[in-house]
Design a protein around this motif. Sequence first.
Motif, PDB file in Angstrom:
ATOM      1  N   ALA A 159      33.465 -32.522 -73.110  1.00 59.71           N
ATOM      2  CA  ALA A 159      34.219 -33.683 -72.634  1.00 59.71           C
ATOM      3  C   ALA A 159      33.929 -33.942 -71.160  1.00 59.71           C
ATOM      4  O   ALA A 159      33.753 -35.100 -70.747  1.00 59.71           O
ATOM      5  CB  ALA A 159      35.705 -33.464 -72.856  1.00 59.71           C
ATOM      6  N   GLN A 160      33.865 -32.880 -70.371  1.00 60.02           N
ATOM      7  CA  GLN A 160      33.548 -33.054 -68.957  1.00 60.02           C
ATOM      8  C   GLN A 160      32.183 -33.692 -68.767  1.00 60.02           C
ATOM      9  O   GLN A 160      32.001 -34.582 -67.933  1.00 60.02           O
ATOM     10  CB  GLN A 160      33.591 -31.706 -68.236  1.00 60.02           C
ATOM     11  N   ALA A 161      31.218 -33.240 -69.551  1.00 63.36           N
ATOM     12  CA  ALA A 161      29.869 -33.780 -69.436  1.00 63.36           C
ATOM     13  C   ALA A 161      29.834 -35.250 -69.840  1.00 63.36           C
ATOM     14  O   ALA A 161      29.188 -36.076 -69.187  1.00 63.36           O
ATOM     15  CB  ALA A 161      28.903 -32.964 -70.302  1.00 63.36           C
ATOM     16  N   ALA A 162      30.532 -35.583 -70.901  1.00 63.81           N
ATOM     17  CA  ALA A 162      30.567 -36.973 -71.361  1.00 63.81           C
ATOM     18  C   ALA A 162      31.231 -37.877 -70.334  1.00 63.81           C
ATOM     19  O   ALA A 162      30.763 -38.991 -70.067  1.00 63.81           O
ATOM     20  CB  ALA A 162      31.285 -37.054 -72.707  1.00 63.81           C
ATOM     21  N   LEU A 163      32.306 -37.406 -69.742  1.00 65.34           N
ATOM     22  CA  LEU A 163      33.000 -38.201 -68.731  1.00 65.34           C
ATOM     23  C   LEU A 163      32.137 -38.379 -67.493  1.00 65.34           C
ATOM     24  O   LEU A 163      32.120 -39.458 -66.876  1.00 65.34           O
ATOM     25  CB  LEU A 163      34.318 -37.524 -68.360  1.00 65.34           C
ATOM     26  N   ALA A 164      31.411 -37.336 -67.125  1.00 62.59           N
ATOM     27  CA  ALA A 164      30.562 -37.410 -65.937  1.00 62.59           C
ATOM     28  C   ALA A 164      29.490 -38.485 -66.074  1.00 62.59           C
ATOM     29  O   ALA A 164      29.091 -39.107 -65.083  1.00 62.59           O
ATOM     30  CB  ALA A 164      29.914 -36.050 -65.676  1.00 62.59           C
ATOM     31  N   VAL A 182      41.559 -35.324 -63.504  1.00 63.17           N
ATOM     32  CA  VAL A 182      40.539 -36.254 -63.026  1.00 63.17           C
ATOM     33  C   VAL A 182      40.539 -36.221 -61.501  1.00 63.17           C
ATOM     34  O   VAL A 182      41.553 -36.519 -60.856  1.00 63.17           O
ATOM     35  CB  VAL A 182      40.813 -37.685 -63.535  1.00 63.17           C
ATOM     36  N   THR A 183      39.420 -35.861 -60.933  1.00 57.77           N
ATOM     37  CA  THR A 183      39.305 -35.752 -59.483  1.00 57.77           C
ATOM     38  C   THR A 183      38.595 -36.932 -58.859  1.00 57.77           C
ATOM     39  O   THR A 183      38.663 -37.137 -57.652  1.00 57.77           O
ATOM     40  CB  THR A 183      38.574 -34.450 -59.104  1.00 57.77           C
ATOM     41  N   SER A 184      37.899 -37.726 -59.679  1.00 55.83           N
ATOM     42  CA  SER A 184      37.203 -38.910 -59.183  1.00 55.83           C
ATOM     43  C   SER A 184      36.938 -39.853 -60.353  1.00 55.83           C
ATOM     44  O   SER A 184      36.601 -39.406 -61.451  1.00 55.83           O
ATOM     45  CB  SER A 184      35.868 -38.510 -58.527  1.00 55.83           C
ATOM     46  N   GLY A 185      37.137 -41.141 -60.107  1.00 56.67           N
ATOM     47  CA  GLY A 185      36.834 -42.133 -61.130  1.00 56.67           C
ATOM     48  C   GLY A 185      37.945 -42.370 -62.134  1.00 56.67           C
ATOM     49  O   GLY A 185      37.672 -42.811 -63.260  1.00 56.67           O
ATOM     50  N   ALA A 186      39.195 -42.140 -61.739  1.00 60.31           N
ATOM     51  CA  ALA A 186      40.307 -42.256 -62.690  1.00 60.31           C
ATOM     52  C   ALA A 186      40.409 -43.651 -63.294  1.00 60.31           C
ATOM     53  O   ALA A 186      40.781 -43.809 -64.460  1.00 60.31           O
ATOM     54  CB  ALA A 186      41.615 -41.877 -62.003  1.00 60.31           C
ATOM     55  N   ARG A 187      40.094 -44.669 -62.515  1.00 61.66           N
ATOM     56  CA  ARG A 187      40.230 -46.041 -63.025  1.00 61.66           C
ATOM     57  C   ARG A 187      39.168 -46.376 -64.069  1.00 61.66           C
ATOM     58  O   ARG A 187      39.263 -47.415 -64.733  1.00 61.66           O
ATOM     59  CB  ARG A 187      40.168 -47.041 -61.872  1.00 61.66           C
ATOM     60  N   SER A 192      35.640 -45.587 -70.547  1.00 64.69           N
ATOM     61  CA  SER A 192      34.617 -44.569 -70.776  1.00 64.69           C
ATOM     62  C   SER A 192      34.350 -44.378 -72.265  1.00 64.69           C
ATOM     63  O   SER A 192      35.204 -44.632 -73.120  1.00 64.69           O
ATOM     64  CB  SER A 192      35.050 -43.234 -70.159  1.00 64.69           C
ATOM     65  N   ARG A 193      33.170 -43.885 -72.559  1.00 66.85           N
ATOM     66  CA  ARG A 193      32.803 -43.629 -73.953  1.00 66.85           C
ATOM     67  C   ARG A 193      33.635 -42.482 -74.533  1.00 66.85           C
ATOM     68  O   ARG A 193      34.055 -42.531 -75.693  1.00 66.85           O
ATOM     69  CB  ARG A 193      31.321 -43.289 -74.031  1.00 66.85           C
ATOM     70  N   ALA A 194      33.882 -41.453 -73.719  1.00 63.65           N
ATOM     71  CA  ALA A 194      34.658 -40.302 -74.200  1.00 63.65           C
ATOM     72  C   ALA A 194      36.056 -40.737 -74.635  1.00 63.65           C
ATOM     73  O   ALA A 194      36.588 -40.251 -75.637  1.00 63.65           O
ATOM     74  CB  ALA A 194      34.754 -39.236 -73.106  1.00 63.65           C
ATOM     75  N   TYR A 195      36.657 -41.680 -73.907  1.00 63.59           N
ATOM     76  CA  TYR A 195      37.989 -42.177 -74.263  1.00 63.59           C
ATOM     77  C   TYR A 195      37.912 -43.085 -75.489  1.00 63.59           C
ATOM     78  O   TYR A 195      38.720 -42.969 -76.421  1.00 63.59           O
ATOM     79  CB  TYR A 195      38.583 -42.932 -73.074  1.00 63.59           C
ATOM     80  N   ALA A 196      36.948 -43.972 -75.512  1.00 65.45           N
ATOM     81  CA  ALA A 196      36.820 -44.917 -76.628  1.00 65.45           C
ATOM     82  C   ALA A 196      36.569 -44.212 -77.949  1.00 65.45           C
ATOM     83  O   ALA A 196      37.003 -44.679 -79.010  1.00 65.45           O
ATOM     84  CB  ALA A 196      35.698 -45.911 -76.336  1.00 65.45           C
ATOM     85  N   GLU A 197      35.877 -43.085 -77.894  1.00 69.72           N
ATOM     86  CA  GLU A 197      35.534 -42.355 -79.121  1.00 69.72           C
ATOM     87  C   GLU A 197      36.531 -41.255 -79.463  1.00 69.72           C
ATOM     88  O   GLU A 197      36.326 -40.497 -80.412  1.00 69.72           O
ATOM     89  CB  GLU A 197      34.126 -41.774 -78.992  1.00 69.72           C
TER      90      GLU A 197
END
Length: 386
Positions: A159-164, A182-187, A192-197
């Motif tokens: 998941a971390q890799a996908a979010l990155a 989430v330390t960067s890019g929260a918005r 993101s694809r990880a969230y959509a999937e």
Amino acid sequence: MTPGARLQAAAEILDRIAAGAAAEQALLGWSRTSRFAGSKDRAAVRDHVFDALRRWRSSAAVGGAETGRARILGLLRQAGTDPDTLFDGAGHAPAPLTEAERDAGAMPDGAAALDLPDWLLPVLETSLGPRLPEVAEALRHRAPVFLRVNTMLGRREAAQAALALDGIETSPHPLADTALEVTSGARRVAQSRAYAEGLVELQDAASQAVCAALPLTPGARVLDYCAGGGGKALAMAARLRGVIEAHDADPRRMSDLPARADRAGARLRVVSAPMGPYDLVLCDVPCSGSGAWRRSPEGKWRLTPENFAQTLKTQAQILDEAADLLAPSGVLAYVTCSVLTPENADQVAAFQTRHPGWQVEDTRQFLPSDGADGFYYAVMRRGDLG
């Protein structure tokens, strides 16, 4: 919009909130009449508004008045920012400070310094003791953004890799082995694809820790009695790899749940009239929300002694109803996002008085100063099974 214009917009919205408008309603009204504002402008104005709501009393005191302008001035002073750099009247920025405004402003004491309602301070002092100052201070700041990794679809590292790949940086959080902060890019999370999937869901780390503590066993029949948006039901489904039944007194709160379950690959069944017996019933009851006031700071100021008393009655009623849905050896899990003892340990003790024989097997209080939201849970089971 210039930085000053964003502050002026926030001040005007705060005046509408002070007049009685709900925060989201006031923000929506402004955005509809401000088509010139871009997404970054809207996000910045929203942040200013919520910062002021978190510090509603202290910002007014430091700013010298109970107006939106004064509260924005108070926030700048608390942050150590020179107001003259933004209150200059240029580009729709706030007008320059008056002499009276330059002379006004001092940090208050007591409940106002902690940004708490006066009537609630004794309850919080009794509930939190020496930890009250640190909890109150945590509630004056923005909350971290947490994600729950859906272990049915992947591991935390994946998941971390996908979010990155979508520019979202995260770090594991110790409260739960599914939690990412989430330390960067929260918005960017919602796009993101990880969230959509369905690989990740937005869920507080303490909320995840509560779900991880529940004694779920394979084949158990489980009911989320106050499902709301369904975050805990989805987390339980990921653990159990079985069907979770979800119910809420207001079915509209669960309107998005079927779609979220499909995205996550979770097996959920929405029920309007639960029929026991269940092996576990989770009661994430309506509460003051005091553990999550940094996310919903308006609730801190809308809470009154009268509606707090009614909330306590509702919690007791829900516990009594849920107990009747359990099998003889079933587990009753009581959860709040509160730090107030009357809603937590006192409520459990009162239930045990009304229902002799129920024993607390596990309990824990999470506080906002520990890094996530404030949550309480108690796992209870009948102790007179022979």
